[in-house]
Design an enzyme around this catalytic site. Sequence first.
Site, mmCIF file in Angstrom:
data_model
loop_
_atom_site.group_PDB
_atom_site.id
_atom_site.type_symbol
_atom_site.label_atom_id
_atom_site.label_comp_id
_atom_site.label_asym_id
_atom_site.label_seq_id
_atom_site.Cartn_x
_atom_site.Cartn_y
_atom_site.Cartn_z
ATOM 1 C CG HIS A 340 -2.107 -0.833 1.263
ATOM 2 N ND1 HIS A 340 -3.304 -0.482 0.768
ATOM 3 C CD2 HIS A 340 -2.328 -2.099 1.420
ATOM 4 C CE1 HIS A 340 -4.090 -1.442 0.630
ATOM 5 N NE2 HIS A 340 -3.489 -2.417 1.192
ATOM 6 C CE LYS A 528 -7.419 13.673 -0.368
ATOM 7 N NZ LYS A 528 -7.403 12.318 -0.918
ATOM 8 N NE ARG A 529 -4.797 10.120 9.728
ATOM 9 C CZ ARG A 529 -4.179 9.427 10.168
ATOM 10 N NH1 ARG A 529 -4.302 8.084 10.148
ATOM 11 N NH2 ARG A 529 -3.203 9.814 10.867
ATOM 12 C CE LYS A 534 -3.676 10.948 2.756
ATOM 13 N NZ LYS A 534 -4.463 10.140 1.597
ATOM 14 C CB THR A 638 -10.707 4.532 -1.698
ATOM 15 O OG1 THR A 638 -10.461 4.774 -0.194
ATOM 16 C CG2 THR A 638 -9.713 3.302 -2.048
ATOM 17 C CE LYS A 642 -14.550 6.089 0.396
ATOM 18 N NZ LYS A 642 -13.841 6.540 1.668
HETATM 19 C C1 LIG Z 1 -12.790 6.775 2.059
HETATM 20 C C2 LIG Z 1 -12.003 7.229 3.215
HETATM 21 C C3 LIG Z 1 -10.772 7.581 3.468
HETATM 22 C C4 LIG Z 1 -9.659 7.350 2.261
HETATM 23 O O1 LIG Z 1 -9.784 8.625 1.776
HETATM 24 P P1 LIG Z 1 -8.477 8.927 0.683
HETATM 25 O O2 LIG Z 1 -8.958 10.459 0.009
HETATM 26 O O3 LIG Z 1 -8.486 7.842 -0.337
HETATM 27 O O4 LIG Z 1 -7.044 9.126 1.560
HETATM 28 C C5 LIG Z 1 -10.298 8.017 4.661
HETATM 29 N N1 LIG Z 1 -11.164 8.195 5.734
HETATM 30 C C6 LIG Z 1 -12.492 7.727 5.695
HETATM 31 C C7 LIG Z 1 -13.266 8.104 6.815
HETATM 32 C C8 LIG Z 1 -13.074 7.462 4.214
HETATM 33 O O5 LIG Z 1 -14.413 6.946 4.057
#
Ligand SMILES: *Cc1c(COP(=O)(O)O)cnc(C)c1O
Length: 792
Positions: A340, A528-529, A534, A638, A642
Site C-alpha cells: 500500500h 482525508k488523513r 496529500k 479511494t 467516492k
Molecule cells: C474513503 C475514506 C478515506 C480514504 O480517503 P483518501 O482520500 O483516499 O485518502 C479515509 N477516511 C475515511 C473516513 C474514508 O471514508
Amino acid sequence: MQTIFTDKETFKKVFIEEIKNTYNVDLKDSSIVQRYTILAKLLETNLDEAYRKTNAYIKDNNLKKTIYFSMEFLMGRLITNNLQNSGYYDVVKKAFQDLDIDLNEVEQSETDAGLGNGGLGRLAACFLDSAASLSLPLFGNSLRYQHGFFRQEIRNHKQVEHLDPWLDQPFIWETRRDHEAIDIPLFGYVEHTKLINPVWIKAVPYDVKIVGDQNGVVTTLRLWSTEPSDKQMMQDKKYIKMSKDISEVLYPDDSTENGKTLRLMQSYVFSAAGVKAAILEHKTLCRDIRKFHEYYTFQINDTHPTLVIPEMMRIFMDEEYLGYDEAWDITTKTCAFTNHTILSEALEKWNIQIFRNLLPRIYEIVQEMNRRFKRVLEEDGRFNREQMYFMGLIGHHHVRMAHICIYGSFSVNGVAQLHTDILKNIEMKNFYTLYPNKFNNKTNGITHRRWLIHTNHELVQILDEKIGTTWRQDLTQLERLDAFRKDEDTKKKIDQMKLAKKQALADYILKHEGVSLDVNSIFDIQIKRLHEYKRQLMNILHIIYVYQRLKTDPVFKKNYYPHSFIFGAKAAPSYHMAKAIIELISRSSEIINQDSDTNHLLKVVFVENYNVTYAEYLMPAADLSEQISTATKEASGTGNMKFMMNGAPTIGTLDGANVEIVEYAGEENNFIFGLTAEQVSEIHTNNGYKPREIFNEDPRLQNVFSFIRSMHENPQHFDYILNNLLNSDYFLVLKDFDAYAHAHVIANETYKDRSKWLEMSIANIAHSGFFTSDRTIEQYNQDIWKLTKIKF
Ligand SMILES: *Cc1c(COP(=O)(O)O)cnc(C)c1O
C-alpha cells in the site's frame, strides 16, 4: 423465508413487544437509543439463520476460504448497511412511519466502528461488503480494539485527541466465542527449537456478521480481544494489564521501546490467532495438512500481518513436524501480499533486539528464511553484494517486513496501475527482476452500496429512471447514463440532487461546526488523513491567496464565483507538522469567515472528527474533489472514487487512481494539473530543487507568507511550516502552486456555465462503474484466490 421483517404488521407487533419486555416502557416513552438497540438486536438475531447456512454450505462443499488479514477495518455504522443488504430497509422504514418513529434518527444513534485510520482500513471494510455480496467465502481477521481511532476535537484551533468511545454502548453486531479462544505465547527463550517459559496471552474471538446484498450470504469479520490466559501461572497486576493492553487501542504511541513492543505484540497476536484458528479448522475437518493451501488463501493487507508467514512456518515445523521445504512450499502457496505504500521510509521494519526479545522462535525462523533467501540471490547471480544486502529480510539491525512478504507470498499486488508500475520499475525493482510473475495490479475500489445506494437516494432515483435498475448488480452499466449527458431533464435532476445533498451537508455543518455555508457556492472538499504528501498545505495557501486577491483586485472579486472550501482530516498524534497544518487551516478559516467584505464569496470550514459517517454526508455534496497529492506519493486513494461516483469532477494531480479516473471520465471532465510522476522522480533524483528561488520570484507566495506571519500575535508561530517550505519542500508545494492556482481559475470559470458543469458531472458518474470494489474483488478472485461462489 418468512421472518418478522417480511411483513410490516408483524414487525411492528414484535418491535413494540420487545421494547416493552426489555425496558418495561411503552413505545411512546422509549428513547432513541432503546429503539435503536431493539431494532439492531432483532436484525442481528434474524441473521443467525443465514450465517449458519453460509458456514454449513462452505463446510459441506469443501469450499476454499480467503482470510483477509488486516490490522484495520474502518467499518463505520452497520445498521443501515445491514438493513439494506438484508432487504428489510423499506419494511422497517414503513413500519416506523406508522409508529411515528424517524428511522434516520434511529440509525444515527449508532456509533461508528472506527477500527482503522483511513483509506487502508476503509478498503478492507469495502472488500468485506463486496465479497459477501458476490457470494465469496472471504473472512476478515483483525483485533477488537477497545478504543479505535481517536475522536478529534479542535480546541483553540488545535487538534486534541480523545479516546474513541465506540464500546461505551454495547456493540450489537458482535458475538463472543469463548470456546474458540486461542492461547498465544510471547517472550521466553528457545532451546532446540522449543520455546521455554513463554508468557501466555489469551485471544478471544468476537465475530461480526457481514451481510451480503440480498443473497442470503452472511460471512464474518473476526476480531480478537486479548485477556489473561489460564495457562499463565503467575498472574500479577503487571501481567493482567499487559494482556489487556494488547487490544486496548489502535496504533498505540510507539515513541518508546515499550510502545514499539506493544505494537509488535498486536501484529503478532492477531496474525497468530488467525493462522491457528484456520489450521485448527482444517484439522477438525480431517484434511491433510499438506493440502492446506487448497483450502485457504491468506491475503496480507499491507505489512502489519507479515508474521502470518513465519508463524505458519513455526506451526508446520514445530507442531505438525513437517520439514522446512515442505512447510515453505505450503506457506508460499497460501500467502498473498498487498502493498500500500511507496514512501520507502514508511516501510515497516523492526529493531532486531525488540523482535528477538518478544518472538525468539519466530526470529530464528526469519533468520533461517533470510539465510535461504540470500542463497537464492547468490545462485541467481544477477545482483551485486550491495543489492543483495539491501534485499535481505534482515539488515541494518532490522527485520524488514515487506521483504518477508514478497519472499513468502505467491502474489504481490499494488493498488493502482501507476502504483504497481512504480513498484515494479523503481521501489521493488530488484524483487520484480527476481519474481516477475508474482507482481500484479489490483486497482482499489469502493462499495457502491454504501457510497452510492445508501447515501445518495436522490441519485439512485435518477439512475433508476434513466437507465433502469440493473446497474446495482453490474455497476459498469452506469455507462448508459453517458447518453444523457446533454439531456436537459437529466441535467436538471442532477442539479436538484446536488443541491439537496449540499443542503443536507450545510445543515449538518451548521449544527456541528457552527458555520453557515451558501449552498449556491461551489462546495470544494478535501477530506482525508492529514499528511504532507496529500498537500492540504497547498490548498490552504491557495485559499489565502484567493482571499487576499478578493480584498485587493475588484475585477477578480466581481468575476469570482462563490466558493466554500471544506476540510476534514485527523493528524497522527505525534506528527507535529500535520498538527501545525490543522492549526493553520483553522486559524485562517476564522479570519476569512469573519470578513464581511468577502464572506459572501469565500468561506472555509474544517470539520471536526472526520470519519465514515461524516464522509457519508460529505461525498455526495461535493462539487469539486480535491486530490492533489505530490505525484508518485498516493498509492491509489479511494476518496477520489467516492466523489466521482457522486458526480464531483476532480481537481487533481496525475497520481494513484486519479490517473485511471481521468482515463475513464475524460481529462476534459476533470481539472488535472501539476508535475507528473516522471517529473517528480527526476526532481528527487537530481536533488537540485530550490524552493526559495520560486518563493523569491512569486509575489503571491510572499503575500501569503506575510499573511500567515500576521495571523498570530507571535509572527514566528507558523515558522515550522514556512521554513520547511523555503528550505526543503520535499512534497513540492511551491513548485506546483502556480499550476494549482491556474487549475482553480479554470474550475471557477467553468462552474459559471452550470450546464457544462452538469455534463462533466454526469460524465464522471457514468464512468465510475470501474471503481466499484465488486470489480476489484472479482479480479482478486480470478487472479489470486480462485474461490468458488456460494450458491444456495
Ligand atoms: C474513503 C475514506 C478515506 C480514504 O480517503 P483518501 O482520500 O483516499 O485518502 C479515509 N477516511 C475515511 C473516513 C474514508 O471514508
